[in-house]
Design a protein around this motif. Structure first.
Motif, PDB file in Angstrom:
ATOM      1  N   ALA A   1       0.845  -1.190   0.000  1.00 46.40           N
ATOM      2  CA  ALA A   1       0.000   0.000   0.000  1.00 46.40           C
ATOM      3  C   ALA A   1       0.888   1.250   0.000  1.00 46.40           C
ATOM      4  CB  ALA A   1      -0.900   0.001   1.237  1.00 46.40           C
ATOM      5  N   LEU A   2       0.314   2.359  -0.433  1.00 41.10           N
ATOM      6  CA  LEU A   2       1.058   3.620  -0.429  1.00 41.10           C
ATOM      7  C   LEU A   2       1.496   3.958   0.993  1.00 41.10           C
ATOM      8  CD1 LEU A   2      -0.652   6.310  -2.680  1.00 41.10           C
ATOM      9  CD2 LEU A   2       1.478   5.086  -3.063  1.00 41.10           C
ATOM     10  N   SER A   3       2.734   4.418   1.119  1.00 46.13           N
ATOM     11  CA  SER A   3       3.218   4.820   2.442  1.00 46.13           C
ATOM     12  C   SER A   3       3.252   6.342   2.519  1.00 46.13           C
ATOM     13  CB  SER A   3       4.618   4.265   2.676  1.00 46.13           C
ATOM     14  OG  SER A   3       5.528   4.952   1.831  1.00 46.13           O
ATOM     15  N   LYS A   4       3.571   6.845   3.706  1.00 45.46           N
ATOM     16  CA  LYS A   4       3.654   8.295   3.886  1.00 45.46           C
ATOM     17  C   LYS A   4       4.746   8.875   2.984  1.00 45.46           C
ATOM     18  CE  LYS A   4       4.347  11.531   7.359  1.00 45.46           C
ATOM     19  NZ  LYS A   4       5.588  11.550   8.076  1.00 45.46           N
ATOM     20  N   GLU A   5       5.846   8.130   2.908  1.00 44.63           N
ATOM     21  CA  GLU A   5       6.956   8.568   2.050  1.00 44.63           C
ATOM     22  C   GLU A   5       6.500   8.708   0.595  1.00 44.63           C
ATOM     23  OE1 GLU A   5      11.219   6.820   2.973  1.00 44.63           O
ATOM     24  OE2 GLU A   5       9.612   5.425   3.542  1.00 44.63           O
ATOM     25  N   ASP A   6       5.778   7.685   0.118  1.00 44.43           N
ATOM     26  CA  ASP A   6       5.261   7.740  -1.257  1.00 44.43           C
ATOM     27  C   ASP A   6       4.408   8.991  -1.451  1.00 44.43           C
ATOM     28  OD1 ASP A   6       6.367   5.275  -2.064  1.00 44.43           O
ATOM     29  OD2 ASP A   6       4.679   4.173  -1.192  1.00 44.43           O
ATOM     30  N   GLU A   7       3.519   9.221  -0.487  1.00 47.06           N
ATOM     31  CA  GLU A   7       2.607  10.365  -0.579  1.00 47.06           C
ATOM     32  C   GLU A   7       3.379  11.677  -0.702  1.00 47.06           C
ATOM     33  OE1 GLU A   7      -0.636  10.287  -0.707  1.00 47.06           O
ATOM     34  OE2 GLU A   7      -1.396   8.498   0.331  1.00 47.06           O
ATOM     35  N   GLU A   8       4.474  11.769   0.071  1.00 44.55           N
ATOM     36  CA  GLU A   8       5.268  12.994   0.033  1.00 44.55           C
ATOM     37  C   GLU A   8       5.885  13.211  -1.340  1.00 44.55           C
ATOM     38  OE1 GLU A   8       8.169  13.703   3.118  1.00 44.55           O
ATOM     39  OE2 GLU A   8       6.739  12.942   4.623  1.00 44.55           O
ATOM     40  N   ILE A   9       6.410  12.126  -1.895  1.00 45.96           N
ATOM     41  CA  ILE A   9       7.041  12.252  -3.212  1.00 45.96           C
ATOM     42  C   ILE A   9       5.982  12.572  -4.265  1.00 45.96           C
ATOM     43  CG2 ILE A   9       8.433  11.079  -4.960  1.00 45.96           C
ATOM     44  CD1 ILE A   9       9.641   9.420  -2.653  1.00 45.96           C
ATOM     45  N   ILE A  10       4.827  11.969  -4.129  1.00 44.32           N
ATOM     46  CA  ILE A  10       3.732  12.240  -5.071  1.00 44.32           C
ATOM     47  C   ILE A  10       3.364  13.724  -5.037  1.00 44.32           C
ATOM     48  CG2 ILE A  10       1.252  11.891  -5.448  1.00 44.32           C
ATOM     49  CD1 ILE A  10       1.762   8.918  -4.659  1.00 44.32           C
ATOM     50  N   GLN A  11       3.370  14.288  -3.826  1.00 42.81           N
ATOM     51  CA  GLN A  11       3.123  15.725  -3.678  1.00 42.81           C
ATOM     52  C   GLN A  11       4.119  16.543  -4.489  1.00 42.81           C
ATOM     53  OE1 GLN A  11       1.596  17.907  -0.727  1.00 42.81           O
ATOM     54  NE2 GLN A  11      -0.109  16.604  -1.395  1.00 42.81           N
TER      55      GLN A  11
END
Ligand code: GDP
Ligand code: ZN
Length: 477
Positions: A331-341
């Motif tokens: 699943a998407l992690s917080k780190e992934d979310e940050e990079i997506i931002q």
């Protein structure tokens, strides 16, 4: 310009041969002074064919024949010291690179040999050539126009088949032809404007604003098309910059290696690695690619993570394309979310990796977050998805443009600038034609456009621009 110039024409360093080139009126006399040809003699009873230095050290020897490679020695006329064993050729102008008399001496490739021979040539009456001076002479003597001279620089520096082809077609005069075509259409308009302005009472075909406007619009379209080719042209020349980003362990290094395995460029830049990022040159489907692996994103500690995101922002901004890798089996992690931002609205390709482990990541939600992105499912470890990445890269570079091999690409900042100025000048003219302003005003704009286009090929070019263009050459070209 009357003087004779000389320089080492090949790259410095170790090589089988190195060439010293001489151009100008004194080329042949200098060769005769420094070169001792040798005659081929068969030694009786000896099965070897040897070269015997007949007349060695004297002035006897084979005469130099136009365009025939001659074997012999370069000898310092002051010390009688033999400097190197060479092949020399004399090419009588004007059908030579510079359109002058040219001599090329093929020495052994060592720097020592080349320096000694060059020094002797300079001592014998030639002057050391400025960088690009041979090509400058070719231009000044009318053998090349300015875009062709620039193509020579590009040819020398080309790192991929495609950039080589683009430069070669420019050297062939393709771009010049297109520019000349546009100029000749502008000239038609200029002529009819001038006639109407200067001889309004004569029995001539009267210019109408409608036809003038139509013609100028057609010409402007041609210019716009050339300007549009500049982006693709730049990519072809400099490389399409792809930044690989993603949190640790998603498969960035694996992807980099998989892409490099098949595509590593034959010629790579020497300093490919900096402290913060790794840049690899490769060609994908003949497109030069600069693959940037942001080491900043291989972070682990929180502190480094902050720096990592800052660093990756920097490389994001330089990149033509962001290749974001996510672990599709999680699943998407917080780190992934940050990079997506950080990726935000940038042009991006999203690689859902490790699909061999089964898909857990929620694709629909992702697509909503990154509506502009292209999605590819992959298992990099097994080589799955690599071909699709390559296809998508090609697609993006050419953005649906037809990949005609014959099309003209602008690859040069100077050329783009002049085209933009010509366009704006023409648009002023178009605006005035729309408003029905006096023909005199329109004439000024059209003339200016005509002159600016002339500068691209060097027809109205000033001395300083010529110097600027040729100073970009390496010595000896
Ligand atoms: P990076 O930290 O993002 O550069 O990731 P690496 O390329 O070093 O890969 C991290 C780990 O994931 C390695 O053990 C790889 O073998 C593994 N890996 C990479 N791609 C895949 C894949 O497609 N499937 C599976 N199952 N493992 C992969
Ligand atoms: Zn890695």
């Amino acid at each position: 310009m009357e003087d004779t110039i000389a320089a080492v024409a090949t790259a410095y360093g170790e090589g089988g041969i190195g060439i010293v080139r001489i151009s100008g009126e004194q080329a042949l006399p200098i060769l005769n002074r420094i070169f001792q040809p040798m005659r081929k003699n068969r030694i009786q009873g000896n099965p070897d064919i040897r070269f015997q230095p007949e007349g060695f050290g004297t002035t006897i020897g084979e005469p130099i024949v136009n365009r025939r490679l001659t074997y012999g020695h370069v000898i310092d006329w002051e010390t009688s010291q033999v400097l190197d064993e060479v092949l020399a050729v004399y090419m009588k102008g004007p059908y030579t690179y510079t359109a002058e008399d040219v001599v090329e001496v093929n020495c052994h490739g060592s720097i020592v040999a080349l320096r000694k021979v060059l020094a002797l040539i300079l001592k014998s009456g030639a002057r050391l050539a400025d960088p690009g001076e041979f090509t400058k002479r070719a231009f000044l003597n009318g053998r090349l126009d300015l875009t062709q001279a620039e193509a020579v620089i590009d040819l020398i520096r080309a790192k991929s088949d495609r950039s080589f082809d683009v430069a070669l077609s420019q050297l062939d005069g393709k771009l010049s032809q297109t520019i000349q075509e546009i100029r000749s259409k502008l000239m038609d308009q200029l002529v009819s404007l001038t006639v109407n302005i200067d001889y309004p009472d004569e029995d001539i075909e009267e210019i109408t604003y409608e036809s003038l406007l139509n013609n100028l619009l057609v010409i402007n379209d041609m210019i716009v098309k050339l300007i549009d080719s500049a982006d693709t042209g730049r990519i072809i020349k400099e490389g399409f910059k792809v930044a690989i980003v993603g949190k640790p362990n998603v498969g960035k290094s694996s992807l980099m290696n998989a892409l490099l395995k098949e595509n590593r460029a034959i010629v790579t830049d020497i300093p490919g690695t900096t402290r913060d990022t790794i840049v690899e040159d490769m060609t994908i489907r003949n497109i030069p690619i600069k693959l940037i692996d942001t080491a900043g994103i291989h972070y682990t500690e929180d502190q480094v993570e902050k720096i990592g995101i800052e660093k990756s922002k920097e490389s994001f901004n330089q990149a033509d394309l962001i290749l974001l890798i996510l672990d599709g089996s999680q699943a998407l992690s917080k780190e992934d979310e940050e990079i997506i931002q950080v990726v935000g609205q940038r042009k991006a390709m999203i690689l859902l990796n490790k699909m061999d482990l089964g898909q857990v990541i929620e694709e629909e939600a992702l697509r909503e977050k990154l509506p502009q992105a292209v999605f590819i499912k992959a298992a990099v470890k097994d080589g799955q998805g690599i071909r699709e990445i390559e296809e998508q890269v090609e697609e993006l570079v050419f953005k649906g443009q037809v990949k005609q091999s014959g099309s003209t690409f602008i690859t040069n900042v100077r050329q783009v600038e002049l085209l933009r100025l010509a366009k704006s000048s023409l648009e002023d003219g178009i605006q005035m034609a729309r408003l029905g302003e006096a023909l005199e005003f329109i004439e000024i704009d059209v003339k200016r456009g005509f002159e600016l286009l002339g500068e691209i090929i060097g027809e109205t070019v000033s001395e300083s621009i010529i110097d600027e263009v040729f100073s970009r050459f390496c010595l000896g070209k």
